[in-house]
Each structure stands twice: as structure tokens, then as C-alpha cells.
Design a protein around this motif. Structure first.
Motif, PDB file in Angstrom:
ATOM      1  N   ALA A   1       0.826  -1.199   0.000  1.00 35.10           N
ATOM      2  CA  ALA A   1       0.000   0.000   0.000  1.00 35.10           C
ATOM      3  C   ALA A   1       0.859   1.248   0.000  1.00 35.10           C
ATOM      4  CB  ALA A   1      -0.908   0.001   1.231  1.00 35.10           C
ATOM      5  N   ARG A   2       0.344   2.288  -0.612  1.00 33.67           N
ATOM      6  CA  ARG A   2       0.957   3.613  -0.512  1.00 33.67           C
ATOM      7  C   ARG A   2       0.364   4.268   0.731  1.00 33.67           C
ATOM      8  NH1 ARG A   2       0.159   2.232  -5.685  1.00 33.67           N
ATOM      9  NH2 ARG A   2       1.807   2.623  -7.192  1.00 33.67           N
ATOM     10  N   ILE A   3       1.231   4.591   1.677  1.00 32.07           N
ATOM     11  CA  ILE A   3       0.748   5.069   2.968  1.00 32.07           C
ATOM     12  C   ILE A   3       1.569   6.247   3.465  1.00 32.07           C
ATOM     13  CG2 ILE A   3      -0.103   2.799   3.701  1.00 32.07           C
ATOM     14  CD1 ILE A   3       2.439   2.606   5.435  1.00 32.07           C
ATOM     15  N   VAL A   4       0.989   6.982   4.405  1.00 32.26           N
ATOM     16  CA  VAL A   4       1.719   7.929   5.238  1.00 32.26           C
ATOM     17  C   VAL A   4       1.575   7.426   6.667  1.00 32.26           C
ATOM     18  CG1 VAL A   4       1.925  10.291   6.070  1.00 32.26           C
ATOM     19  CG2 VAL A   4       1.275   9.877   3.690  1.00 32.26           C
ATOM     20  N   SER A   5       2.703   7.091   7.305  1.00 33.93           N
ATOM     21  CA  SER A   5       2.706   6.658   8.705  1.00 33.93           C
ATOM     22  C   SER A   5       3.060   7.848   9.573  1.00 33.93           C
ATOM     23  CB  SER A   5       3.740   5.553   8.931  1.00 33.93           C
ATOM     24  OG  SER A   5       3.494   4.462   8.096  1.00 33.93           O
ATOM     25  N   LEU A   6       2.401   7.960  10.717  1.00 37.43           N
ATOM     26  CA  LEU A   6       2.554   9.143  11.548  1.00 37.43           C
ATOM     27  C   LEU A   6       2.531   8.750  13.014  1.00 37.43           C
ATOM     28  CD1 LEU A   6       2.573  12.311  11.366  1.00 37.43           C
ATOM     29  CD2 LEU A   6       0.105  12.189  11.624  1.00 37.43           C
ATOM     30  N   TYR A   7       3.558   9.177  13.777  1.00 37.43           N
ATOM     31  CA  TYR A   7       3.598   8.922  15.213  1.00 37.43           C
ATOM     32  C   TYR A   7       3.742  10.256  15.930  1.00 37.43           C
ATOM     33  CZ  TYR A   7       4.382   6.393  19.557  1.00 37.43           C
ATOM     34  OH  TYR A   7       4.238   5.881  20.821  1.00 37.43           O
TER      35      TYR A   7
ATOM     36  N   GLY B   1       5.485   6.511   1.940  1.00 38.67           N
ATOM     37  CA  GLY B   1       6.102   5.549   1.033  1.00 38.67           C
ATOM     38  C   GLY B   1       5.196   4.368   0.788  1.00 38.67           C
ATOM     39  N   ARG B   2       5.791   3.297   0.260  1.00 39.67           N
ATOM     40  CA  ARG B   2       5.032   2.077  -0.013  1.00 39.67           C
ATOM     41  C   ARG B   2       5.359   1.023   1.028  1.00 39.67           C
ATOM     42  NH1 ARG B   2       5.824   0.558  -6.248  1.00 39.67           N
ATOM     43  NH2 ARG B   2       7.979   1.086  -5.769  1.00 39.67           N
ATOM     44  N   TRP B   3       4.352   0.411   1.569  1.00 36.35           N
ATOM     45  CA  TRP B   3       4.528  -0.695   2.508  1.00 36.35           C
ATOM     46  C   TRP B   3       4.319  -2.004   1.768  1.00 36.35           C
ATOM     47  CZ3 TRP B   3       6.359  -1.934   7.046  1.00 36.35           C
ATOM     48  CH2 TRP B   3       6.012  -3.173   7.585  1.00 36.35           C
ATOM     49  N   PRO B   4       5.177  -3.041   1.926  1.00 34.36           N
ATOM     50  CA  PRO B   4       6.291  -3.080   2.869  1.00 34.36           C
ATOM     51  C   PRO B   4       7.621  -2.627   2.302  1.00 34.36           C
ATOM     52  CG  PRO B   4       5.979  -5.236   1.954  1.00 34.36           C
ATOM     53  CD  PRO B   4       4.938  -4.352   1.302  1.00 34.36           C
ATOM     54  N   LEU B   5       7.618  -1.913   1.171  1.00 33.69           N
ATOM     55  CA  LEU B   5       8.885  -1.537   0.559  1.00 33.69           C
ATOM     56  C   LEU B   5       9.709  -0.639   1.463  1.00 33.69           C
ATOM     57  CD1 LEU B   5      10.262  -2.222  -2.055  1.00 33.69           C
ATOM     58  CD2 LEU B   5       9.327  -0.156  -3.061  1.00 33.69           C
TER      59      LEU B   5
END
Length: 254
Positions: free
Chosen positions: A4-10, A32-36
Motif C-alpha cells: 500500500a501507498r501510505i503515510v505513517s505518523l507517530y 512511502g510504499r509498505w512493505p517496501l
């Protein structure tokens, strides 16, 4: 597993849940792309905002995140961290992004040197496949049925990557089973099944590498996409296949 193309945010914050508190809200984001992102880090963002300015800072960050999401065509924004601070941010995201937010109650903090939220993303996306990737699997099956621009099997897939011919790489997600190895050189397209084959192309600095890591590095270098497909949905010969940018004769050299 999904790709998936995602934005991860913490959102890091441990203070009182009031704008009158001292201290700062620390925000880490990765697009980026998960799990890349486990193989090549995505675009990172790192911001620290005084608590008193957090609502205004969250609105500014929301615009930055929306721009990141637009650049990569993100399907999801995965949001973790302090409930109060992330709630303020979530409410100030642009409307087009707000509807794509998935929150995760993540304990602890992200591990340095790894994809942001790696463990939680793995749990979140396990067993799911994006609509975009389902369409690519359908295209692979259609091309395979007509013996068109598709290939299957580790040897043929490696040969296509050597030529920069792969548009989308498909790998079976095999869980804990040990992956095979390939021989690689300094360039992304320097890969082969055997040391002798790679040296025959004039590559001198060669080494063994896990096949999944070598294939992922090759597709990054050639601009190809990656789709991980559970074997129960589509069993690929040797666990690998590709949708090609163009078809060519099997006798073509790398």
C-alpha cells in the motif's frame, strides 16, 4: 499481505492534556510504499511544536502531510501516538485526507532504523490487498492466459529484471519459510541465479543475498512496483512472477 501507498505518523507527547502545558509535541512521519519501506526508507518528516502552538502547528502539518499523500498517491494515513495530541492533528487534517485516517493504539515508540510503525503496519495490513493491487493481479492473469507481457518463475523473473523489463513484480508471501538466495552486484540490475552467470556479464564485485531483498532492490532501481500475493490467492512458480513493460524474445540477452 498488502502493498500500500501510505503515510505513517507517530505523535510523541507525554505531558498534560492542555494547551497550557510546557514542552513540545514531536511528530514523525514517513510517506512511502509498505512493505517496501522496510527495504528503502520512505520520505521522512520530523517536527517539534510547542504545546501552546499545537493547534496551529497541527494545521500546518496537516497541509504538509496532504502534500506528501498526494505525491505518492497514498491510500491511507496510519496515525499513532498520544491520543490527545493526535486527536487535535486528526481534526485539522484537510478533508480529502481526514477520511483516509486509520488510528492504531501503539504502545512504546518507533524503533530507530526501521520503517515507521513497522510492527503495527504488519498487523494492520496482514491478509489484505489494495484494490490497485487486485487490478494488477487481474492484469497478470490476463497476460499469462494469452501468453502476453507476463512471466513467472524465479529464473524468468530475474532475467526480466536484468533487462529493466518488469513493470510490476509479484512475490508470494511465504511467511516464515526460508527464502532462496541470488547473486548480486553493485547495480540494481546486477542479479543472477548463479555466481558464474553474473560474472559472465562482466560484474566483478559479487555477493550472495536473500532473493526477496535482491528482487526488491532491483525493482526500486528500475522503477517497478511490488505486489505481495498470499499463496492461497495466487500460487506463483518459485513464488515469483512479473507483469512486463514490453514483451521480447526469450533469447534476448540482459
Amino acid at each position: 499481505m498488502i502493498v500500500a501507498r501510505i503515510v505513517s505518523l507517530y505523535v510523541h507527547y507525554t505531558g498534560r492534556h492542555t494547551l497550557e502545558a510546557a514542552g513540545r509535541v514531536h511528530v514523525e512521519a514517513e510517506a512511502g510504499r509498505w512493505p517496501l519501506t522496510r527495504v528503502t526508507p520512505g520520505e521522512r518528516l520530523d517536527e517539534r511544536v510547542p504545546v501552546a502552538d499545537w493547534p496551529r502547528g497541527a494545521e500546518r502539518l496537516g497541509r504538509l502531510l496532504a502534500a506528501q499523500a498526494l505525491r505518492i498517491g497514498a491510500e491511507t494515513l496510519v496515525l499513532a501516538g498520544d491520543t490527545w495530541a493526535r486527536g487535535i492533528l486528526a481534526r485539522r487534517l484537510p478533508g480529502r485526507l481526514r477520511g483516509r485516517v486509520t488510528t492504531v493504539d501503539a504502545g512504546g515508540v518507533p524503533r530507530p532504523g526501521r520503517a515507521l510503525l513497522e510492527g503495527w503496519l504488519e498487523q494492520l495490513f496482514r491478509g489484505r490487498m489494495a484494490a490497485h493491487d487486485q487490478a494488477l493481479v487481474g492484469a497478470l492473469l490476463a497476460q499469462r492466459a494469452r501468453r502476453g507481457a507476463a512471466t513467472e518463475g524465479l529464473a524468468d523473473t530475474v532475467a526480466a529484471l536484468q533487462r529493466g523489463q518488469v513493470g510490476t513484480l509479484f512475490l508470494n508471501d511465504r511467511g516464515r519459510s526460508a527464502p532462496p538466495v541470488l547473486w548480486v552486484g553493485p547495480e540494481p540490475a546486477h542479479l543472477a541465479l548463479t555466481e558464474g552467470e553474473l560474472r559472465s556479464y562482466g560484474v566483478r564485485a559479487v555477493r550472495r543475498e536473500r532473493a526477496d531483498a535482491a528482487l526488491a532492490r532491483a525493482l526500486v532501481g528500475t522503477g517497478a512496483e511490488l505486489v505481495l500475493v498470499p499463496e492461497r490467492w495466487l500460487r506463483l512458480r518459485d513464488g515469483a512472477g512479473a507483469l512486463l513493460r514490453y514483451a521480447c524474445s526469450p533469447a534476448s540477452s540482459p
